[in-house]
Design a protein around this motif. Structure first.
Motif, PDB file in Angstrom:
ATOM      1  N   ILE A 130       0.848  -1.183   0.000  1.00 14.64           N
ATOM      2  CA  ILE A 130       0.000   0.000   0.000  1.00 14.64           C
ATOM      3  C   ILE A 130       0.889   1.240   0.000  1.00 14.64           C
ATOM      4  CG2 ILE A 130      -1.784   1.279   1.238  1.00 14.64           C
ATOM      5  CD1 ILE A 130      -2.499  -1.462   2.587  1.00 14.64           C
ATOM      6  N   TRP A 131       0.694   2.120  -0.960  1.00 16.54           N
ATOM      7  CA  TRP A 131       1.425   3.386  -1.015  1.00 16.54           C
ATOM      8  C   TRP A 131       0.636   4.462  -0.278  1.00 16.54           C
ATOM      9  CZ3 TRP A 131       6.228   3.811  -3.359  1.00 16.54           C
ATOM     10  CH2 TRP A 131       6.628   2.746  -4.167  1.00 16.54           C
ATOM     11  N   ALA A 132       1.312   5.232   0.552  1.00 12.67           N
ATOM     12  CA  ALA A 132       0.705   6.379   1.235  1.00 12.67           C
ATOM     13  C   ALA A 132       1.230   7.649   0.577  1.00 12.67           C
ATOM     14  CB  ALA A 132       1.044   6.367   2.718  1.00 12.67           C
ATOM     15  N   LEU A 133       0.320   8.473   0.082  1.00 14.97           N
ATOM     16  CA  LEU A 133       0.686   9.640  -0.720  1.00 14.97           C
ATOM     17  C   LEU A 133       0.061  10.909  -0.173  1.00 14.97           C
ATOM     18  CD1 LEU A 133       1.580  11.222  -3.289  1.00 14.97           C
ATOM     19  CD2 LEU A 133      -0.453  10.281  -4.436  1.00 14.97           C
ATOM     20  N   ASP A 134       0.909  11.894   0.080  1.00 14.97           N
ATOM     21  CA  ASP A 134       0.433  13.253   0.343  1.00 14.97           C
ATOM     22  C   ASP A 134       1.016  14.138  -0.753  1.00 14.97           C
ATOM     23  OD1 ASP A 134      -0.416  15.684   1.265  1.00 14.97           O
ATOM     24  OD2 ASP A 134       0.093  15.291   3.353  1.00 14.97           O
ATOM     25  N   PRO A 135       0.200  14.532  -1.736  1.00 18.09           N
ATOM     26  CA  PRO A 135       0.744  15.241  -2.900  1.00 18.09           C
ATOM     27  C   PRO A 135       1.333  16.603  -2.567  1.00 18.09           C
ATOM     28  CG  PRO A 135      -1.652  15.240  -2.942  1.00 18.09           C
ATOM     29  CD  PRO A 135      -1.246  14.302  -1.849  1.00 18.09           C
ATOM     30  N   ILE A 136       0.760  17.308  -1.603  1.00 20.99           N
ATOM     31  CA  ILE A 136       1.406  18.499  -1.028  1.00 20.99           C
ATOM     32  C   ILE A 136       1.121  18.478   0.463  1.00 20.99           C
ATOM     33  CG2 ILE A 136       1.500  21.007  -0.885  1.00 20.99           C
ATOM     34  CD1 ILE A 136       0.896  21.223  -3.786  1.00 20.99           C
ATOM     35  N   ASP A 137       2.108  18.091   1.225  1.00 21.03           N
ATOM     36  CA  ASP A 137       1.996  18.120   2.680  1.00 21.03           C
ATOM     37  C   ASP A 137       2.411  19.513   3.138  1.00 21.03           C
ATOM     38  OD1 ASP A 137       1.728  17.279   5.325  1.00 21.03           O
ATOM     39  OD2 ASP A 137       3.816  16.625   5.437  1.00 21.03           O
ATOM     40  N   GLY A 138       1.572  20.112   3.969  1.00 24.10           N
ATOM     41  CA  GLY A 138       1.833  21.490   4.359  1.00 24.10           C
ATOM     42  C   GLY A 138       1.217  22.459   3.371  1.00 24.10           C
ATOM     43  N   THR A 139      -0.047  22.198   2.998  1.00 26.52           N
ATOM     44  CA  THR A 139      -0.695  23.054   1.993  1.00 26.52           C
ATOM     45  C   THR A 139      -0.744  24.509   2.438  1.00 26.52           C
ATOM     46  OG1 THR A 139      -2.056  21.154   1.393  1.00 26.52           O
ATOM     47  CG2 THR A 139      -2.712  23.291   0.527  1.00 26.52           C
ATOM     48  N   LYS A 140      -0.951  24.736   3.730  1.00 27.54           N
ATOM     49  CA  LYS A 140      -0.995  26.120   4.202  1.00 27.54           C
ATOM     50  C   LYS A 140       0.371  26.787   4.068  1.00 27.54           C
ATOM     51  CE  LYS A 140      -4.941  25.552   7.278  1.00 27.54           C
ATOM     52  NZ  LYS A 140      -5.475  25.640   8.659  1.00 27.54           N
ATOM     53  N   GLY A 141       1.433  26.044   4.314  1.00 29.98           N
ATOM     54  CA  GLY A 141       2.772  26.569   4.082  1.00 29.98           C
ATOM     55  C   GLY A 141       3.013  26.853   2.614  1.00 29.98           C
ATOM     56  N   PHE A 142       2.521  25.962   1.774  1.00 29.28           N
ATOM     57  CA  PHE A 142       2.614  26.143   0.329  1.00 29.28           C
ATOM     58  C   PHE A 142       1.912  27.427  -0.099  1.00 29.28           C
ATOM     59  CE2 PHE A 142       0.749  25.272  -3.909  1.00 29.28           C
ATOM     60  CZ  PHE A 142       1.898  24.986  -4.628  1.00 29.28           C
ATOM     61  N   LEU A 143       0.730  27.665   0.460  1.00 30.93           N
ATOM     62  CA  LEU A 143      -0.049  28.834   0.075  1.00 30.93           C
ATOM     63  C   LEU A 143       0.577  30.141   0.549  1.00 30.93           C
ATOM     64  CD1 LEU A 143      -3.638  27.474   0.784  1.00 30.93           C
ATOM     65  CD2 LEU A 143      -2.659  27.982  -1.460  1.00 30.93           C
ATOM     66  N   ARG A 144       1.217  30.106   1.724  1.00 35.64           N
ATOM     67  CA  ARG A 144       1.760  31.361   2.249  1.00 35.64           C
ATOM     68  C   ARG A 144       3.254  31.520   1.984  1.00 35.64           C
ATOM     69  NH1 ARG A 144       0.384  28.976   7.404  1.00 35.64           N
ATOM     70  NH2 ARG A 144       2.177  27.830   8.190  1.00 35.64           N
ATOM     71  N   GLY A 145       3.855  30.608   1.238  1.00 37.99           N
ATOM     72  CA  GLY A 145       5.263  30.751   0.904  1.00 37.99           C
ATOM     73  C   GLY A 145       6.197  30.230   1.967  1.00 37.99           C
ATOM     74  N   GLY A 146       5.799  29.146   2.636  1.00 39.41           N
ATOM     75  CA  GLY A 146       6.666  28.519   3.636  1.00 39.41           C
ATOM     76  C   GLY A 146       7.219  27.207   3.130  1.00 39.41           C
ATOM     77  N   GLN A 147       7.332  26.224   4.028  1.00 38.92           N
ATOM     78  CA  GLN A 147       7.826  24.908   3.650  1.00 38.92           C
ATOM     79  C   GLN A 147       6.658  23.990   3.272  1.00 38.92           C
ATOM     80  OE1 GLN A 147      10.939  24.091   3.184  1.00 38.92           O
ATOM     81  NE2 GLN A 147      11.788  26.012   4.007  1.00 38.92           N
ATOM     82  N   TYR A 148       6.910  23.141   2.305  1.00 41.05           N
ATOM     83  CA  TYR A 148       5.969  22.075   1.973  1.00 41.05           C
ATOM     84  C   TYR A 148       6.759  20.891   1.454  1.00 41.05           C
ATOM     85  CZ  TYR A 148       6.348  23.053  -3.103  1.00 41.05           C
ATOM     86  OH  TYR A 148       6.795  23.215  -4.387  1.00 41.05           O
ATOM     87  N   ALA A 149       6.094  19.735   1.326  1.00 39.97           N
ATOM     88  CA  ALA A 149       6.774  18.533   0.862  1.00 39.97           C
ATOM     89  C   ALA A 149       5.814  17.686   0.044  1.00 39.97           C
ATOM     90  CB  ALA A 149       7.304  17.730   2.043  1.00 39.97           C
ATOM     91  N   VAL A 150       6.361  17.000  -0.946  1.00 35.27           N
ATOM     92  CA  VAL A 150       5.632  15.963  -1.665  1.00 35.27           C
ATOM     93  C   VAL A 150       6.093  14.636  -1.073  1.00 35.27           C
ATOM     94  CG1 VAL A 150       5.177  14.905  -3.906  1.00 35.27           C
ATOM     95  CG2 VAL A 150       5.485  17.390  -3.731  1.00 35.27           C
ATOM     96  N   CYS A 151       5.143  13.835  -0.558  1.00 31.86           N
ATOM     97  CA  CYS A 151       5.481  12.707   0.309  1.00 31.86           C
ATOM     98  C   CYS A 151       4.918  11.396  -0.240  1.00 31.86           C
ATOM     99  CB  CYS A 151       4.905  12.919   1.710  1.00 31.86           C
ATOM    100  SG  CYS A 151       5.207  14.558   2.389  1.00 31.86           S
ATOM    101  N   LEU A 152       5.762  10.385  -0.302  1.00 38.69           N
ATOM    102  CA  LEU A 152       5.343   9.093  -0.823  1.00 38.69           C
ATOM    103  C   LEU A 152       6.049   7.987  -0.067  1.00 38.69           C
ATOM    104  CD1 LEU A 152       3.721   7.573  -3.014  1.00 38.69           C
ATOM    105  CD2 LEU A 152       5.739   7.777  -4.499  1.00 38.69           C
ATOM    106  N   ALA A 153       5.298   6.976   0.362  1.00 38.38           N
ATOM    107  CA  ALA A 153       5.880   5.857   1.101  1.00 38.38           C
ATOM    108  C   ALA A 153       5.199   4.562   0.706  1.00 38.38           C
ATOM    109  CB  ALA A 153       5.753   6.073   2.610  1.00 38.38           C
ATOM    110  N   LEU A 154       5.958   3.482   0.694  1.00 37.50           N
ATOM    111  CA  LEU A 154       5.415   2.152   0.457  1.00 37.50           C
ATOM    112  C   LEU A 154       5.334   1.409   1.785  1.00 37.50           C
ATOM    113  CD1 LEU A 154       4.489  -0.212  -1.331  1.00 37.50           C
ATOM    114  CD2 LEU A 154       6.919  -0.803  -1.623  1.00 37.50           C
ATOM    115  N   ILE A 155       4.142   0.937   2.116  1.00 34.37           N
ATOM    116  CA  ILE A 155       3.898   0.160   3.324  1.00 34.37           C
ATOM    117  C   ILE A 155       3.650  -1.285   2.899  1.00 34.37           C
ATOM    118  CG2 ILE A 155       2.398  -0.113   5.339  1.00 34.37           C
ATOM    119  CD1 ILE A 155       1.655   2.893   4.940  1.00 34.37           C
ATOM    120  N   VAL A 156       4.448  -2.203   3.412  1.00 36.17           N
ATOM    121  CA  VAL A 156       4.320  -3.615   3.061  1.00 36.17           C
ATOM    122  C   VAL A 156       3.918  -4.394   4.312  1.00 36.17           C
ATOM    123  CG1 VAL A 156       5.476  -5.645   2.123  1.00 36.17           C
ATOM    124  CG2 VAL A 156       6.073  -3.370   1.263  1.00 36.17           C
TER     125      VAL A 156
END
Length: 354
Positions: A130-156
């Motif tokens: 199962i892949w866990a995906l957050d396409p933009i983690d920290g959306t509020k940071g993204f919107l205001r010009g702070g930090q954000y991350a694109v996050c992807l993990a495989l859970i087995v």
């Protein structure tokens, strides 16, 4: 390297391609924000990044399930927003043709894009891949010009096995220490943009982000701490995500006098994994809130492989086998192995005294 080398390569390239899209949106004044039912902001970047990453995963691993944060319901009823996202998605590709072929090439149509976004509807669980995906983690940071991350993990079978974090606004240098200024007024100019990765049992790495193939990587590790009073601790910007008062009390009991570093997203996990910061506290703000697996999976394996320990606020291992949330856990504590016991003891003391 490991039995998960192909999964790692695909995850890295998929996150990197998605970041080309998010960076374009980051520089737009109007980010196409809509409101979800939980009142959190969503941007065209979230939807576009999710479409690109899921398309790559399904091309390479068609039987795998995906737990994604977004669904396409809003887009099906909002033609203007849908078309805006489609324009971005169809024009986003890696400059390296071999890397692009690995990901399966472009999405074919608007309808295919919407259907692809909806493939992130897995309920998670304890069995299978199962892949866990957050396409933009920290959306509020993204919107205001702070930090954000694109996050992807495989859970087995419930264990986080592969993790990738793309952090466009963090400095490339692993030796650059963070301070309170890192959470706001950021950019993705030259010298910024890092791809962090880990495979369980194989260590953690960082590499500069690219618009083509993968750049060379280097191993990362948490910083050794001889004096805990000099530690830098990270916490969420939003008071609704993390109990700032409790965290301040813990820092005081530990003798930490530095101002906390508040930033959005799993960039906090990435920062402590490379030694730019030292520990991360995310203490519960309510009895009913449940952390989402996509907000932690990639960061947990990267910190663990960099020499750290990640548990909940009561010292329990984070359990990713129970669905889309960490329903058996409350809060998060992440720290180097050498000082984790001391941190954990004080966290329990503070929380038990309430």
């Amino acid at each position: 390297m490991s039995t998960y080398s192909h999964e790692l390569q695909v995850a890295q390239l998929a996150v990197q391609r998605a970041i080309i899209l998010t960076k374009r949106v980051f520089h737009e004044k109007a980010k196409g924000t809509v409101s979800k039912s939980d009142a959190s902001p969503v941007t065209i970047g979230d939807f576009g990044a999710q479409a690109l990453i899921i398309a790559a995963l399904k091309h390479n691993f068609p039987q795998d399930e995906i737990v994604g944060e977004e669904d396409a319901d809003d887009l099906r009823s909002n033609a203007a927003l849908r078309d805006q996202i489609w324009d971005l998605v169809k024009d986003t590709s890696l400059a390296d043709s071999k890397a692009e072929q690995t990901l399966g090439g472009p999405i074919k149509s608007v309808e295919a894009m919407l259907d692809t976004i909806d493939l992130g509807n897995s309920s998670g669980g304890a069995k299978g891949r199962i892949w866990a995906l957050d396409p933009i983690d920290g959306t509020k940071g993204f919107l205001r010009g702070g930090q954000y991350a694109v996050c992807l993990a495989l859970i087995v079978d419930g264990e986080v096995t592969v993790g990738v974090l793309g952090c466009p606004n963090l400095p490339v240098s692993d030796t650059a220490k963070i301070d309170a200024s890192i959470g706001a007024d950021q950019n993705d100019d030259e010298g910024k943009g890092v791809l962090f990765s880990a495979v369980l049992g194989c260590g953690a790495t960082s590499r500069p982000l690219s618009t083509g193939g993968l750049t060379p990587s280097q191993p990362i590790s948490m910083a050794p701490i001889s004096d805990i009073t000099q530690a830098t601790f990270c916490e969420s910007v939003e008071a609704g995500h993390s109990a700032h008062d409790d965290q301040a009390a813990i820092a005081q009991k530990l003798g930490i006098t530095k101002q906390s570093v508040r930033m959005d997203s799993q960039a906090k996990y990435a920062s402590i994994a490379r030694g730019a910061g030292d520990l991360y506290l995310r203490l519960p703000v309510s009895e009913t809130y449940q952390e989402k697996i996509w907000d932690h999976a990639a960061g947990v394996v990267i910190v663990g492989e960099a020499g750290g320990v990640v548990t909940d606020a009561w010292g329990k291992k984070l359990d990713f086998s129970l669905g889309r949330t960490l329903s058996s856990n409350k809060g998060v504590v992440a720290a180097p192995k050498s000082i984790y016991p001391q941190i954990a003891k004080v966290v329990v003391e503070v929380l038990s005294s309430k």
